[in-house]
Design a protein around this motif. Structure first.
Motif, PDB file in Angstrom:
ATOM      1  N   LEU A 189       0.821  -1.205   0.000  1.00  0.00           N
ATOM      2  CA  LEU A 189       0.000   0.000   0.000  1.00  0.00           C
ATOM      3  C   LEU A 189       0.858   1.260   0.000  1.00  0.00           C
ATOM      4  CD1 LEU A 189      -2.833   1.280   0.211  1.00  0.00           C
ATOM      5  CD2 LEU A 189      -2.577   1.145   2.701  1.00  0.00           C
ATOM      6  N   VAL A 190       1.922   1.274   0.777  1.00  0.00           N
ATOM      7  CA  VAL A 190       2.778   2.462   0.853  1.00  0.00           C
ATOM      8  C   VAL A 190       3.393   2.775  -0.513  1.00  0.00           C
ATOM      9  CG1 VAL A 190       4.887   1.281   1.625  1.00  0.00           C
ATOM     10  CG2 VAL A 190       4.516   3.659   2.234  1.00  0.00           C
ATOM     11  N   ASP A 191       3.777   1.755  -1.275  1.00  0.00           N
ATOM     12  CA  ASP A 191       4.341   1.967  -2.609  1.00  0.00           C
ATOM     13  C   ASP A 191       3.279   2.517  -3.564  1.00  0.00           C
ATOM     14  OD1 ASP A 191       6.795   1.004  -1.731  1.00  0.00           O
ATOM     15  OD2 ASP A 191       6.385  -1.044  -2.401  1.00  0.00           O
ATOM     16  N   PHE A 192       2.087   1.946  -3.503  1.00  0.00           N
ATOM     17  CA  PHE A 192       0.982   2.422  -4.341  1.00  0.00           C
ATOM     18  C   PHE A 192       0.691   3.891  -4.049  1.00  0.00           C
ATOM     19  CE2 PHE A 192      -3.587   3.155  -4.946  1.00  0.00           C
ATOM     20  CZ  PHE A 192      -3.728   2.818  -6.285  1.00  0.00           C
ATOM     21  N   ASN A 193       0.556   4.216  -2.754  1.00  0.00           N
ATOM     22  CA  ASN A 193       0.245   5.597  -2.365  1.00  0.00           C
ATOM     23  C   ASN A 193       1.352   6.555  -2.780  1.00  0.00           C
ATOM     24  OD1 ASN A 193      -2.159   4.805  -1.246  1.00  0.00           O
ATOM     25  ND2 ASN A 193      -1.435   4.861   0.860  1.00  0.00           N
ATOM     26  N   GLU A 194       2.590   6.139  -2.600  1.00  0.00           N
ATOM     27  CA  GLU A 194       3.714   7.004  -2.939  1.00  0.00           C
ATOM     28  C   GLU A 194       3.795   7.241  -4.451  1.00  0.00           C
ATOM     29  OE1 GLU A 194       8.347   6.501  -2.188  1.00  0.00           O
ATOM     30  OE2 GLU A 194       7.159   6.474  -0.344  1.00  0.00           O
ATOM     31  N   GLU A 195       3.545   6.205  -5.229  1.00  0.00           N
ATOM     32  CA  GLU A 195       3.598   6.353  -6.686  1.00  0.00           C
ATOM     33  C   GLU A 195       2.486   7.259  -7.204  1.00  0.00           C
ATOM     34  OE1 GLU A 195       3.696   2.475  -8.542  1.00  0.00           O
ATOM     35  OE2 GLU A 195       5.356   1.842  -7.260  1.00  0.00           O
ATOM     36  N   ILE A 196       1.280   7.065  -6.713  1.00  0.00           N
ATOM     37  CA  ILE A 196       0.171   7.898  -7.195  1.00  0.00           C
ATOM     38  C   ILE A 196       0.344   9.332  -6.690  1.00  0.00           C
ATOM     39  CG2 ILE A 196      -1.570   7.509  -5.379  1.00  0.00           C
ATOM     40  CD1 ILE A 196      -3.583   7.062  -7.733  1.00  0.00           C
ATOM     41  N   HIS A 197       0.863   9.491  -5.480  1.00  0.00           N
ATOM     42  CA  HIS A 197       1.144  10.838  -4.957  1.00  0.00           C
ATOM     43  C   HIS A 197       2.216  11.525  -5.804  1.00  0.00           C
ATOM     44  CE1 HIS A 197       1.836  14.114  -2.160  1.00  0.00           C
ATOM     45  NE2 HIS A 197       3.105  13.794  -2.120  1.00  0.00           N
ATOM     46  N   GLY A 198       3.211  10.759  -6.243  1.00  0.00           N
ATOM     47  CA  GLY A 198       4.261  11.313  -7.101  1.00  0.00           C
ATOM     48  C   GLY A 198       3.705  11.845  -8.414  1.00  0.00           C
ATOM     49  N   VAL A 199       2.770  11.110  -9.001  1.00  0.00           N
ATOM     50  CA  VAL A 199       2.152  11.560 -10.249  1.00  0.00           C
ATOM     51  C   VAL A 199       1.338  12.827 -10.004  1.00  0.00           C
ATOM     52  CG1 VAL A 199       0.396  10.982 -11.984  1.00  0.00           C
ATOM     53  CG2 VAL A 199       2.170   9.327 -11.392  1.00  0.00           C
ATOM     54  N   VAL A 200       0.578  12.858  -8.924  1.00  0.00           N
ATOM     55  CA  VAL A 200      -0.209  14.055  -8.614  1.00  0.00           C
ATOM     56  C   VAL A 200       0.723  15.249  -8.391  1.00  0.00           C
ATOM     57  CG1 VAL A 200      -1.756  15.123  -6.910  1.00  0.00           C
ATOM     58  CG2 VAL A 200      -2.205  12.796  -7.714  1.00  0.00           C
ATOM     59  N   ARG A 201       1.810  15.034  -7.678  1.00  0.00           N
ATOM     60  CA  ARG A 201       2.773  16.119  -7.455  1.00  0.00           C
ATOM     61  C   ARG A 201       3.362  16.605  -8.779  1.00  0.00           C
ATOM     62  NH1 ARG A 201       7.054  14.111  -3.682  1.00  0.00           N
ATOM     63  NH2 ARG A 201       8.040  16.053  -4.255  1.00  0.00           N
TER      64      ARG A 201
END
Length: 182
Positions: free
Chosen positions: A113-125
């Protein structure tokens, strides 16, 4: 200023408001996983009211570290989330432009979950062109940023922005102007 938060799924607008005031974002992935939080949930604004989307996880308990929580793919949650996003945002001005950046998260599997959240957050950023540095917390400490789910009060998505709705509400409605509005 440093902002400490947990890895969140499509984080609420208030997090991004604070993120733009911060010099650095520290992600606390070593604290115990807490169920029913924005770690695996997000709230999107719809004309019918707020809709909460949850990423199912495998056997997470209060003693398990956030970084060790695995995503469950027994349900077709990715398909359900993508359909919900399309239904909620297909008529917004920027959905068609940003959809291709987000769709891959609902087509591939990510173990943690942490990897998923970090990756999608990176795209949003990247879509928001945020220059804030990202770091992981070496140890649990300090209070995390707490966001609340609130009542959706209006008929326009804008009413939801300050009340815990996902950054996607703003991004799909205002596109590049989101940075200015934050």
């Amino acid at each position: 200023m440093e902002l400490l938060t947990h890895p969140l799924y499509l984080a609420p607008v208030p997090l991004y408001v604070q993120l733009y005031a911060a010099d650095a974002l520290v992600v606390d992935d070593v604290s115990p996983f807490v169920k029913q939080t924005y770690r695996n949930r997000c709230t999107i604004g719809t004309p019918d009211g707020p809709l909460t989307l949850s990423v199912p996880v495998k056997r997470a308990d209060s003693k398990q570290l956030t970084r060790d929580v695995e995503i469950s793919y027994q349900q077709k949650w990715q398909h359900q989330h993508w359909i919900a996003l399309k239904s909620a945002y297909k008529r917004t001005p920027y959905f068609d432009y940003y959809a291709d950046f987000l769709r891959p998260f609902y087509e591939k599997e990510t173990r943690f979950l942490v990897d998923f959240n970090e990756e999608i957050h990176g795209v949003v950023r990247q879509l928001l062109m945020n220059e804030v540095s990202l770091a992981h917390s070496p140890m649990a400490g300090g209070p995390p940023l707490l966001c609340r789910t609130a009542e959706w009060q209006g008929q326009d998505l804008e009413y939801c922005f300050g009340d815990g709705c996902s950054i996607l509400d703003m991004l799909f409605e205002y596109g590049p102007e989101t940075i200015i509005r934050l």
